[in-house]
Write an enzyme that holds these catalytic residues in place. Structure first.
Site, PDB file in Angstrom:
ATOM      1  N   LYS A   1       0.789  -1.224   0.000  1.00  0.00           N
ATOM      2  CA  LYS A   1       0.000   0.000   0.000  1.00  0.00           C
ATOM      3  C   LYS A   1       0.834   1.292   0.000  1.00  0.00           C
ATOM      4  CE  LYS A   1      -4.478  -1.094   0.154  1.00  0.00           C
ATOM      5  NZ  LYS A   1      -5.497  -0.502  -0.753  1.00  0.00           N
TER       6      LYS A   1
ATOM      7  N   SER B   1       0.392  -9.870  -0.971  1.00  0.00           N
ATOM      8  CA  SER B   1       0.231  -8.420  -0.889  1.00  0.00           C
ATOM      9  C   SER B   1       0.416  -7.837   0.505  1.00  0.00           C
ATOM     10  CB  SER B   1      -1.146  -8.017  -1.429  1.00  0.00           C
ATOM     11  OG  SER B   1      -2.181  -8.633  -0.685  1.00  0.00           O
TER      12      SER B   1
END
Length: 504
Positions: free
Chosen positions: A50, A303
């Protein structure tokens, strides 16, 4: 699309991000008969991809905008990524988080330099408050996924993948929540390598992009599951939808159990623990890659790794079900001495992973049993057929959420009129035949009245069992246990037993 690609190639995300490795997963490659690679975004400074999108957005702001500060609503990785990047750039970052946010995440954002505001009971409440603050204090709102600059920042993952793997790539599996990561990688990969299949992956209970593609536009889901909270998005983004509708070759959904199995795969390969959202794309790869016709590697993106420690118990419990290495069955057996022993003999050398039973004062009893599988669904079908051939009623509970989440822990209770029950706790050697050896040595009138066992991966199994032993035979029973040699403790006076299980 060209603007996104231009922004990807000119991004300065490496001021804060690192180029993460693309690691080959040997055992999974062998299992799927093609090279399988994992892109390790869990190795970023905030343990998630992110920060790429957050920094790219901040870098695109004017100096005046950065001086005023930025704001977002998030209870997860976006909050930490924005706080980290803003601190590095000397920019004020206000993070609005709902009251339900775990304290570990609140403290993490504060440590990274974020100014935390707790508001509302849900993410939507926090978002509404963040937008109000944004207008009131003239801050810049940084969307977690539906922003061209954020999408471009995430797209730098695609640049790395194609540079790091120069050989044939059959497919890249892209985790989708709102779609920022997927859109960024897909835009770049489809432009440069249109031969590569781009497969979106979502949880079954939070498939907002699949719903958008079916409807031809982003549509809200009535509700979403929160196990993979990092991708639990009610409505896909408008920008991300516009890109993915033209670039995705397919989209697959995965269950909670399949995500847990993927977390286990990541751990066994890397000794790192992915968060549920972080393992979504690998779960999709495990499910979909066997259908690929093209030669070449299959690539998944890990992720993130921001998982709460207390969730690990649930992950471990469900992983074997997700990889179809365990069947969970309800089996009806005769309620008579020796029936339990006969059932275990019938199972032979198969691994019993769980066994829950409480005596029923009738002609039959229901047992909750877990059985280890080596050949998946085919072997489960054979076991069920075999049990039915021997006269047992069998109900397959392997996909029953209520059974797996709750009922397995609730088998039991008080039994009116049950006599002479002793409660013992054991540590059985975790090897085939240990349970049968215990049962074979019981005298004919020593009846099993309660049994609870669950395999926890140790070298010994923890067992709780009730046995009906007449008072004048208890010395003989103790002598038998000493001969058996298994560690054991008499729990007949345990207050928890007296309160919830002891015969009335």
């Amino acid at each position: 699309m060209h603007e996104i690609i231009r922004s990807i190639l000119s991004s300065s995300v490496y001021d804060v991000a690192v180029e993460t490795p693309l690691e080959k997963m040997g055992p999974l490659s062998d299992k799927l008969s093609r090279p399988v690679f994992l892109k390790r975004e869990d190795l970023q400074p905030v343990f998630s991809f992110k920060l790429r999108g957050a920094y790219n957005k901040l870098a695109a702001l004017t100096e005046a905008e950065r001086q005023k500060g930025v704001i977002c609503a998030s209870a997860g990785n976006h909050a930490q990524g924005l706080a980290y990047c803003a601190t590095r750039m000397g920019t004020r970052a206000v993070i609005v988080m709902p009251t339900t946010t775990p304290s570990i995440k609140v403290e993490a954002v504060k440590r990274l330099g974020g100014e935390v505001v707790i508001k509302g009971d849900s993410f939507d409440d926090a978002r509404i408050h963040a937008l109000a603050l944004c207008e009131k204090e003239n801050l810049t709102f940084v969307h977690p996924y539906d922003d061209p600059q954020v999408i471009a920042g995430q797209g730098t993952i695609g640049v790395e993948i194609l540079r790091q793997h120069g050989g044939p790539i059959a497919a890249i599996y892209l985790p989708i929540g709102g779609g920022g990561l997927a859109a960024g990688v897909a835009a770049y990969a489809k432009f440069l390598r249109p031969d590569i299949k781009l497969i979106g992956v979502e949880p079954e209970d939070a498939a907002s992009m699949k719903a958008a593609l079916a409807a031809g536009r982003p549509v809200p889901l009535n509700e979403v599951g929160i196990f993979a909270d990092g991708v639990a998005v009610k409505q896909a983004g408008a920008h991300t939808f516009d890109i993915l509708k033209d670039t995705l070759d397919d989209i697959v959904t995965v269950s909670t159990d399949e995500i847990c199995a993927a977390i286990k795969d990541v751990f066994e390969h890397t000794r790192a623990i992915a968060e549920p959202a972080g393992a979504v794309s690998l779960a999709g790869l495990r499910k979909h890659a066997p259908t690929l016709d093209a030669r070449g590697a299959a690539i998944a993106i890990c992720s993130g790794a921001n998982i709460n420690f207390d969730r690990l118990r649930h992950v471990a419990e469900r992983a074997e079900l997700g990889e179809r290495a365990e069947a969970v069955l309800a089996v009806t057996i005769p309620e008579k001495p020796g029936a339990y022993r006969a059932f275990i003999r019938l199972m032979g050398a198969r691994a019993i992973t769980e066994f829950n039973y409480r005596i029923a004062l009738g002609s039959s009893a229901n047992i909750f049993v877990g059985i280890g599988l080596k050949r998946g669904e085919a072997e489960k079908a054979e076991i069920i057929a075999m049990l039915r051939d021997h006269g047992h009623k069998v109900l397959d509970l392997s996909d029953n959420e209520v059974a797996k989440l709750h009922i397995r822990y609730m088998v039991g209770g008080r039994v009116e009129g049950l006599e002479n029950e002793l409660l013992y706790r054991f540590e059985f050697p975790e090897r085939p035949g240990a349970l049968l050896r215990f049962l074979e040595g019981l005298a004919p009138d020593w009846n099993i009245s309660l049994f609870h066992y669950r395999n926890h991966g140790s070298d010994y199994g923890r067992v709780l069992t009730g046995v009906q032993v007449p008072p004048d035979e208890r010395d003989a029973f103790e002598a038998y246990l000493d001969t058996l040699g298994y560690a054991h403790w008499d729990e007949s006076e345990n207050p928890a037993y007296s309160m919830f299980l002891a015969p009335a």
